[in-house]
Design an enzyme around this catalytic site. Sequence first.
Site, PDB file in Angstrom:
ATOM      1  N   GLU B  74       0.758  -1.497  -0.023  1.00 56.95           N
ATOM      2  CA  GLU B  74       0.021   0.148  -0.059  1.00 56.95           C
ATOM      3  C   GLU B  74       1.001   1.199  -0.017  1.00 56.95           C
ATOM      4  OE1 GLU B  74      -0.673  -2.635   1.905  1.00 56.95           O
ATOM      5  OE2 GLU B  74      -2.817  -3.357   1.831  1.00 56.95           O
ATOM      6  N   GLN B 137      -9.033  -6.361  11.620  1.00 55.06           N
ATOM      7  CA  GLN B 137      -8.329  -5.378  10.708  1.00 55.06           C
ATOM      8  C   GLN B 137      -9.007  -3.870  10.862  1.00 55.06           C
ATOM      9  OE1 GLN B 137      -8.195  -6.655   6.468  1.00 55.06           O
ATOM     10  NE2 GLN B 137      -6.101  -7.667   6.972  1.00 55.06           N
ATOM     11  N   LYS B 186     -17.576  -0.550   5.620  1.00 59.11           N
ATOM     12  CA  LYS B 186     -18.269  -1.255   4.607  1.00 59.11           C
ATOM     13  C   LYS B 186     -19.793  -1.350   4.420  1.00 59.11           C
ATOM     14  CE  LYS B 186     -17.380  -6.118   3.167  1.00 59.11           C
ATOM     15  NZ  LYS B 186     -16.792  -7.327   3.575  1.00 59.11           N
ATOM     16  N   MET B 506      24.555   8.264   1.626  1.00 61.94           N
ATOM     17  CA  MET B 506      24.133   9.657   2.513  1.00 61.94           C
ATOM     18  C   MET B 506      24.414   9.485   4.087  1.00 61.94           C
ATOM     19  SD  MET B 506      24.105  12.678   1.732  1.00 61.94           S
ATOM     20  CE  MET B 506      23.267  13.216   0.403  1.00 61.94           C
TER      21      MET B 506
END
Lengths: 175, 609
Positions: B74, B137, B186, B506
């Site tokens: 994601e 979830q 949902k 770096m």
Amino acid sequence: MLDTTQTERHTLSVLVDNEPGVLARVVGLFSGRGYNIESLTVSEVDEERHTSRISVVTSGTPLVIEQIKKLLARLVPVHVVEDLTTGPAHVERELALVKIVNQGSDRVEALRVADSFRARTLDSTLNSFVFEVTGNSSKISAFIKLMESLGTVEIARTGVCGMTRGNTIDLIDAD
Amino acid sequence: MTAKIETTKRVPNNASAKAHAETPQMMPGAALLLKVLEAEGVEVIFGYPGGAVLPIYDEIFKSNAVRHILVRHEQAAVHAAEGYARSTGKVGVVLVTSGPGATNAVTGLTDALMDSVPVVCLTGQVPSHLIGTDAFQEGDTSGITRPCTKHNYLVKQSADLQRSIEEAFHVARTGRPGPVVIDLPKDVQMLDAPYIEGGVWQDTPHRYRPTISPDRAAIKKAVQMMKAAKRPVIYGGGGLINSGPEATANLRRLVEVTGWPTTLTLMGLGAMSADDPHFLGMLGMHGTYEANLTMHGCDFMLNLGARFDDRVTGRLNAFSPNSIKVHADIDPASINKVVQVDLGIVGDVKETIAALLEEMKAQNFAPNAKALSGWWEQINGWRGKNCLAYEQKSSIIKPQHAIERLYQMSRDREVFVTTEVGQHQMWAAQYFGFHQPNRWMTSGGLGTMGYGLPAAVGTQIAHPDATVIDISGEASFLMNMQELSTISQYRLPVKVFILNNEWMGMVRQWQELNHGSRYSESYTASLPDFTKLAETFGMTGLRAKKVEDLEDVITTMLETDGPVIADICIEKEENCFPMIPSGSAHNEMLLSAAEESNATVSEEGKILV
């Protein structure tokens, strides 16, 4: 150029859409950027338009205060941010409930002090009072200090709410 | 503070009669979502499915209007949307599930917030009645994303759905652009919701009104200040890119009219052509000597859509000490945030520059020719230092040489460059010339390693026929290399150009400068064979070990139709110069490694990041 060193106390009045999360958004702005909140009050003020007024007292350098106002103003649900401290003359009020537990002459003195501060007695037992006192923050603080010298106290303060004096409507929201 | 808001609540009286006259069509929330996306002109969604967004995926299955690109993580979905947005000027759209889907997106959202990239991120949420029960979830997405978005919504009422989505797009793309999250339980996706053709959202007089047109009085004052300038500089930033091509056209016109030296921030590269003689190169920590000394020595600074980032200013109390500063920004909160300016102009930078040009005409502006030529003489003296010079002596590839050759050899193509974060990013900014806006996608504010590969996915989706190059470092590449699978699936001809020095370069450079060369955990051990990695994903793998291989590798990479990973084995110890060490001022630059070995960084400087 703004002074970068002196800390000032400002009372801001913020008109917002009363929607979920708006208070968290305002508070998160302060905590996320390390600004102070000295007091905060919030309540719906216009049922029809679903707007709430948040009164927040903060302190910081003029630069920080400017930044806070701009950051508040750019939040989507914020309609208006008004700095009462820099604006025209304004009134500020705070309400406190003060419970004092004591006996004897201290108890008499507490009642006398309460009277001179125009505090109302909301509750009483044989060894306690609950006083309601309103005024500006320094008056409330002075009252609390006196009560603390006269017994064991418990405090609940509302925080400051304020608005400008005069006949103008500052946070106008007509559409 | 939980009062529900009715859909039509804030529609003012002058709202289009049409919206009121039409009876709403009832349809499932997920179907409504796709309708609104279509109406908003959305062509592509970057996403990853999960339990809480299945109704939306079902609608996507049925619909042909919106193309879905399946990423592999994601975070990458958001970066891909950022690449898409930055390379097109459109809003990038993301769709992820609840809980881990949303938390994985947080880095991308923060990145988009810091770099002002317009993104709308749709997140699934557990059904309304389960919110707050620690359901499977479940995550407090609106709480978690509140500080890392420009705005967010948790839509609890179907009646609010259409207005919320429409407002989200408006908020994301207008004013100072940024990411907006819409959290969709949902049940809201499945229950019928009212949809009105033509839209329900209306601009209202009080809620969210960014200032677009600059204040005339401020413009007048700015031009008066400009007329007095003897040693001027224009300092342009990412706002020039976000404002659209008109802004960069206006900037070029302004530079032409004034003849003033101009520098750009990392985010502003491409706003003017790198070949323009007025362009001093990028400024800041790894900016050019001439850009930084011009900033330090100027007597007038015109900041156009930049935000005085700490990477640009160096030590604040020594930043451009003798200049009058004018700051044009669309975000009032950016003005006087860290650098106090003499004049702030709030507005869209394209309009601000246009207004300046107009006012300059009205006030008969003419640059102070004599002073300006003396100023240019001084600047050209700094240019003479040739601060970006390097020597490609041995057969070991210098990273600067690799980028410079890549730039030269791809000049006749339509090239889009993305980067990861680190030394390679700075070398790309220094040695790759950009001539147009929207061609350079990099993570500036947040500095997100792993940004470049997914951003290249989004950029390539938006520009299927262009050459999209992810200039990468091997350490950053490993952070989102799962996206090779996405690239493979959609046959995206992305070119991954890895400057491989087997170090988090770096980090190592800072350890060298600030921590006595104690290279704690900055070595990238156990690297894969990148050419074989490419092959397992059906791509072409190339490697340049010596400078003699470089041209062939670049040629083959550019001429290969499909995706390529080019592993460029560069000189391992090379560092980025010039450099303003942290806590130092613009006139305290280190130009080379030789100067670095003598440099001491103050304790205050070491505290800074």
